[in-house]
Design a protein around this motif. Structure first.
Motif, PDB file in Angstrom:
ATOM      1  N   SER A 120       0.860  -1.181   0.000  1.00  0.00           N
ATOM      2  CA  SER A 120       0.000   0.000   0.000  1.00  0.00           C
ATOM      3  C   SER A 120       0.893   1.226   0.000  1.00  0.00           C
ATOM      4  O   SER A 120       1.609   1.470   0.976  1.00  0.00           O
ATOM      5  N   SER A 121       0.872   1.994  -1.067  1.00  0.00           N
ATOM      6  CA  SER A 121       1.734   3.173  -1.147  1.00  0.00           C
ATOM      7  C   SER A 121       1.400   4.177  -0.056  1.00  0.00           C
ATOM      8  O   SER A 121       2.276   4.899   0.430  1.00  0.00           O
ATOM      9  N   ILE A 122       0.135   4.215   0.366  1.00  0.00           N
ATOM     10  CA  ILE A 122      -0.283   5.175   1.390  1.00  0.00           C
ATOM     11  C   ILE A 122       0.371   4.836   2.733  1.00  0.00           C
ATOM     12  O   ILE A 122       1.037   5.674   3.353  1.00  0.00           O
ATOM     13  N   LEU A 123       0.202   3.609   3.183  1.00  0.00           N
ATOM     14  CA  LEU A 123       0.778   3.223   4.468  1.00  0.00           C
ATOM     15  C   LEU A 123       2.305   3.193   4.429  1.00  0.00           C
ATOM     16  O   LEU A 123       2.969   3.605   5.385  1.00  0.00           O
ATOM     17  N   MET A 124       2.869   2.717   3.317  1.00  0.00           N
ATOM     18  CA  MET A 124       4.329   2.639   3.235  1.00  0.00           C
ATOM     19  C   MET A 124       4.962   4.028   3.225  1.00  0.00           C
ATOM     20  O   MET A 124       6.042   4.230   3.780  1.00  0.00           O
ATOM     21  N   SER A 125       4.279   4.996   2.629  1.00  0.00           N
ATOM     22  CA  SER A 125       4.816   6.355   2.634  1.00  0.00           C
ATOM     23  C   SER A 125       4.748   6.959   4.029  1.00  0.00           C
ATOM     24  O   SER A 125       5.668   7.682   4.446  1.00  0.00           O
ATOM     25  N   VAL A 126       3.676   6.670   4.772  1.00  0.00           N
ATOM     26  CA  VAL A 126       3.598   7.146   6.157  1.00  0.00           C
ATOM     27  C   VAL A 126       4.726   6.534   6.977  1.00  0.00           C
ATOM     28  O   VAL A 126       5.404   7.214   7.749  1.00  0.00           O
ATOM     29  N   GLN A 146       0.683   8.375  14.117  1.00  0.00           N
ATOM     30  CA  GLN A 146      -0.412   8.136  15.059  1.00  0.00           C
ATOM     31  C   GLN A 146      -1.713   8.745  14.565  1.00  0.00           C
ATOM     32  O   GLN A 146      -2.794   8.259  14.859  1.00  0.00           O
ATOM     33  N   SER A 147      -1.595   9.828  13.810  1.00  0.00           N
ATOM     34  CA  SER A 147      -2.776  10.513  13.288  1.00  0.00           C
ATOM     35  C   SER A 147      -2.465  11.022  11.894  1.00  0.00           C
ATOM     36  O   SER A 147      -1.588  11.872  11.715  1.00  0.00           O
ATOM     37  N   PHE A 148      -3.159  10.477  10.897  1.00  0.00           N
ATOM     38  CA  PHE A 148      -2.950  10.921   9.524  1.00  0.00           C
ATOM     39  C   PHE A 148      -4.239  10.780   8.739  1.00  0.00           C
ATOM     40  O   PHE A 148      -5.133  10.012   9.100  1.00  0.00           O
ATOM     41  N   GLN A 201      -1.652  16.533  12.689  1.00  0.00           N
ATOM     42  CA  GLN A 201      -2.021  15.383  11.859  1.00  0.00           C
ATOM     43  C   GLN A 201      -1.308  15.432  10.511  1.00  0.00           C
ATOM     44  O   GLN A 201      -1.308  16.453   9.838  1.00  0.00           O
ATOM     45  N   THR A 202      -0.727  14.311  10.120  1.00  0.00           N
ATOM     46  CA  THR A 202      -0.099  14.208   8.800  1.00  0.00           C
ATOM     47  C   THR A 202      -1.188  14.176   7.728  1.00  0.00           C
ATOM     48  O   THR A 202      -2.171  13.453   7.857  1.00  0.00           O
ATOM     49  N   GLN A 203      -0.990  14.947   6.662  1.00  0.00           N
ATOM     50  CA  GLN A 203      -1.938  14.992   5.550  1.00  0.00           C
ATOM     51  C   GLN A 203      -1.291  14.350   4.327  1.00  0.00           C
ATOM     52  O   GLN A 203      -0.166  14.695   3.968  1.00  0.00           O
ATOM     53  N   LEU A 204      -2.004  13.404   3.691  1.00  0.00           N
ATOM     54  CA  LEU A 204      -1.496  12.709   2.512  1.00  0.00           C
ATOM     55  C   LEU A 204      -2.401  12.980   1.323  1.00  0.00           C
ATOM     56  O   LEU A 204      -3.605  13.124   1.464  1.00  0.00           O
ATOM     57  N   PHE A 205      -1.808  13.000   0.137  1.00  0.00           N
ATOM     58  CA  PHE A 205      -2.580  13.077  -1.094  1.00  0.00           C
ATOM     59  C   PHE A 205      -1.726  12.548  -2.233  1.00  0.00           C
ATOM     60  O   PHE A 205      -0.513  12.367  -2.097  1.00  0.00           O
TER      61      PHE A 205
END
Length: 241
Positions: free
Chosen positions: A123-129, A137-139, A168-172
């Motif tokens: 999962s690119s989302i989780l692996m990038s976090v 802890q919060s994204f 909170q970390t923000q992803l896009f």
């Protein structure tokens, strides 16, 4: 009795060895299925050819589900499951049903009491976090941002404000050919102290993951030393300081 809907992870890009990213038990289960739902039948067959199948690929049923699939067509995709066949839901890249039209099918399967089984994969989302060093802890994942420059800048400022207030970390994510414009928009809209991570080609030999402040990214862009993101799947993350 209903069949089971298996959520099958795909690679995040061309991969010589599936064993490096797709567990053996997932490959084995995938090879035994005779029914699939995928975004694109042609690329799904290429993936199945790499996995290996118990029966000839031309005998495997592959139905398409993508952004052009009308809502009224979803019910028909459940037919093999309701007939007792196990079905694999396959994404174009990464895990299905996350930033992926397969979520609609999963929701409908739940409504009909069909068992759902998610399988392990990249999962690119989780692996990038994981690799960013930002708050794990919060994204929040925000999908694609507006393509209009003014709207995108406003959205980025809103996300930065939310990040600062909630820590909170923000992803896009972004379409590969707009990656460079997104990084430029990020350094322009965000404070120089905001941490920005750019994660490209995750799990591939060309993987690049870098976290720096907005000021550091701006300096590299000005000097022409920023990484080449063109045509590469990329996840962007920010955490306001």
């Amino acid at each position: 009795m209903n069949g089971t809907l298996y959520l099958i992870p795909n690679t995040l890009g061309p991969t010589e060895s599936l064993d490096q990213v797709i567990p053996q038990h997932v490959q084995q289960l995938t090879s035994e299925l005779g029914h699939f739902v995928a975004e694109n039948a042609k690329t799904a067959r290429a993936f199945l050819k790499q996995v290996g199948t118990a029966k000839p690929i031309q005998e495997i049923a592959i139905s398409e589900l993508n952004i052009n699939t009308p809502a009224q067509a979803l019910q028909a995709l459940l037919a093999p499951l309701q007939a007792g066949h196990d079905v694999g839901l396959l994404s174009e890249a990464g895990v299905p049903a996350v930033a992926d039209p397969g979520a609609d099918l999963v929701r409908l399967a739940h409504a009909h009491g069909i068992p759902i089984r998610p399988l392990v994969g990249p999962s690119s989302i989780l692996m990038s976090v994981m690799a960013s060093g930002l708050n794990g802890q919060s994204f929040a994942f925000n999908g694609y941002l507006p393509t209009d420059a003014a709207q995108r800048a406003k959205r980025l400022k809103d996300l930065e404000t939310r990040s600062r207030q909630e820590k909170q970390t923000q992803l896009f994510i972004e379409t590969p050919y707009r990656n460079a414009a997104m990084l430029e928009a990020l350094v322009s809209a965000c404070a120089g102290t905001t941490l920005i991570c750019v994660a490209t080609d995750i799990s591939l030999p060309t993987e690049t993951i870098r976290t720096q402040t907005g000021a550091q990214w701006k300096s590299q862009l000005t000097a022409g030393k920023a990484p080449d993101f063109h045509k590469k799947p990329t996840v962007f993350l920010l955490l306001a300081q």
